[in-house]
Design a protein around this motif. Structure first.
Motif: not given
Length: 601
Positions: A453-475
């Motif tokens: 489930h390594a790849g599936e977990m990666f995708t599932d976690i990423l789909q729970e968050y949006t770019v807005r959740d990490m705007l502070d990391r946008v350079r």
């Protein structure tokens, strides 16, 4: 079920026809797995019955008692008990089964459920086609010559092997092959123990050592298990494996003795698992050919069986007597302790068989002994010792397998007794909570720990968050004007470590982008300095993201052109640049969220 689902809109006739066809195809696959698993269970059960007749009965005069739901295929012989044959038969059986396994399919040694679990997590659901055949023959020889083991390991590999084979022949995906493998496990186990619901639950629960289920396995395994159960019972009759009295739970005070029972089962489970793997590791260290080791294990098994024959083969007849409180306490304790040793010697040495059967026998015997003790010291509180046998069967296997839900249903279906669900819940969940030893070494903690489930977990976690959740990391990066000459850009390029350069028009709108790699080829061509400007170098087909997009979409876009970063633009203005979001930052964000999830567990 692996079939795709209609998720939006109202499906038209064509869509409905396609969905019905897809589901019918999968239903056929799972029913086929159930049919083959049921036939495999019939063949394996028949072989073990014939082997017990011709080896233990005819040659040694030993006729183990049977549970109420089983009957001998052939009438018993008149051979008197020849105890020294109880030394010879397990030794010879170990020698033959060891040669078969280590010559043709070494992965068939030991208890087969572990091999199926490993194939699910680490091998993409692949089991070699010869493994179920060798496992069936070797297990039959091991168990019918007196070796101590259960039926679930061999039959689990038969079902799992066919599921894997069918998926490979149909060229299905790795995920679908794993599901079909697990469906085969559930079908085989559900048929041979006449417990179809428990078989399906077991296939989805046994994969993990924590309280986790493989939900996508449950329905396929359920379908396969029902078909396998019906196939098996059409030949050997309907009904449960054991007969049991009408037990009852009549007072909350009875939970006290059951809680004590849980403690005894935990201790017994720890002794069982520890003994099993110490013996296994000791045999692994002996510098002799592997195929000889099961013969030594068989001899040691025979030594125990010489003094206590009830510890040989399956031992289900002892449980049947215990359920009706027909056996003395010393015999129950002797069988429990002896069965721990004979199972460790038989399977830990490399012999072939399962561990579920011995586990329920050990647990039932311990439960019966505890019940008889309470009848002596506190008769007012004591439940029926037979009831303690039933609950002990479930609690002990939970303690050594981390499968509380399926085990409760297993024992209820095997005995056709559902009146003790409450004490079974208490004992099994206490054993699950407090046990730290599992007989299945290939289990992983949970889905997060499974390579499957390594790849599936990666995708599932990423789909729970949006770019807005990490705007502070946008350079923010330095953009370049469209009309900037290449000469001016070269001076900028030598003073920055930027890799991507957004290109803006005179109104500040994003019109293109290029990377450092795009310009390196012409950096040393001075005649280009005043001939081109940055508009000429920029790509206009920009792959960009907005703050509302989920991070799974971001990762897919990054992989389209193997990019390291993407421009982030405003939701309401696709030309308004907010900065660049890098692949490294997205992965770091994922790792942080995974760490937070693990801390919550």
């Amino acid at each position: 079920m692996p079939a795709p689902r209609q998720t939006t809109g109202v499906p038209g006739p064509v869509a409905w026809h396609g969905a019905i066809k897809t589901h019918a195809t999968w239903l056929f696959y799972f029913a086929s797995i159930g049919l083959i698993s049921g036939l495999g269970a019939i063949a394996f059960h028949t072989l073990t019955e014939l082997g017990m007749h011709y080896f233990l009965d005819t040659m040694a005069g030993y006729r183990p008692s049977l549970p109420a739901g089983e009957h001998p295929l052939l009438p018993h012989t008149d051979t008197p008990l020849i105890r020294w044959m109880l030394l010879v038969l397990p030794t010879a059986g170990g020698l033959v089964s060891g040669w078969l396994v280590y010559t043709f399919a070494p992965e068939a040694e030991g208890h087969g459920t572990d091999a199926a679990i490993e194939a699910y997590h680490n091998k993409g659901g692949i089991i070699r086609g010869r493994v179920p055949i060798i496992k069936t023959i070797a297990s039959t020889i091991t168990l019918t010559t007196g070796g101590s083991g259960g039926r679930e390991g061999p039959i689990a590999q038969i079902g799992a092997g066919f599921g894997s084979f069918l998926a490979s022949k149909l060229k299905l995906s790795e995920r679908e092959r794993r599901i079909m493998l697990a469906a085969g496990v559930g079908a085989g186990v559900g048929a041979i123990f006449r417990a179809p619901l428990a078989g399906a639950l077991f296939a989805s629960e046994v994969l993990y050592s924590e309280a986790d289920f493989e939900s996508e396995v449950l329905i396929p395994a359920g379908i396969s298990s029902v078909v396998a159960y019906c196939t098996f019972c059409l030949v050997f009759g309907w009904g449960s494996l054991f007969a049991a009295p009408e037990f009852s739970f009549s007072s909350p005070l009875e939970l006290g003795p059951y809680a004590v029972l849980a403690g005894v089962l935990l201790l017994g489970g720890w002794i069982y698992s520890t003994t099993f793997y110490k013996v296994h590791d000791a045999f692994g260290a002996i510098p002799i050919p592997s195929h000889v080791k099961p013969a030594i294990g068989g001899l040691l098994t025979g030594v125990v069986g010489f003094f206590l024959p009830e510890t040989l083969a399956f031992g289900y007849g002892v449980l049947q007597g215990g359920l009706f409180n027909e056996l003395p306490m010393l015999l129950l304790l002797g069988v429990a302790g002896g069965k721990i040793l004979t199972t460790a010697f038989t399977i830990g040495s490399g012999g072939s068989g399962g561990v579920f059967g011995p586990s329920v026998v050990i647990g039932g015997c311990l439960g019966g002994a505890v019940g008889q003790v309470f009848q002596l010291v506190a008769p007012a509180l004591a439940p029926d010792p037979g009831a303690m046998v039933l609950v002990g069967m479930a609690g002990f296997f939970t303690a050594v397998s981390a499968t509380p839900v399926s085990t409760i249903i297993f024992v209820s279906e095997m005995t056709n007794s559902y009146s003790l669900l409450l004490p079974s819940l208490l004992v099994c969940f206490l054993c699950q909570l407090l046990s730290r030893s599992s007989i299945y070494r290939e289990q992983v903690a949970n889905k997060f720990s499974s390579p499957a489930h390594a790849g599936e977990m990666f995708t599932d976690i990423l789909q729970e968050y949006t770019v807005r959740d990490m705007l502070d990391r946008v350079r923010w990066v330095e953009p370049v004007p469209e009309d900037m000459s290449f000469r001016r850009f070269k001076r900028l390029f030598t003073s920055t470590d930027q890799h991507y350069f957004p290109v803006l028009d005179d109104k500040g709108g994003l019109t293109g982008i290029f990377s450092a790699n795009d310009v390196r080829a012409i950096l040393l061509q001075p005649h280009m300095d005043d001939l081109i400007n940055m508009r000429d170098l920029a790509r206009s087909d920009i792959i960009k993201v907005t703050p509302r997009e989920d991070l799974g979409s971001v990762m897919r876009k990054l992989t389209q052109r193997n990019l390291d970063a993407l421009p982030v633009v405003r939701q309401d203005d696709p030309q308004a640049l907010l900065g660049m979001l890098g692949r490294r930052e997205a992965i770091a964000f994922y790792n942080e969220k995974m760490a937070e999830l693990r801390e919550r567990e």
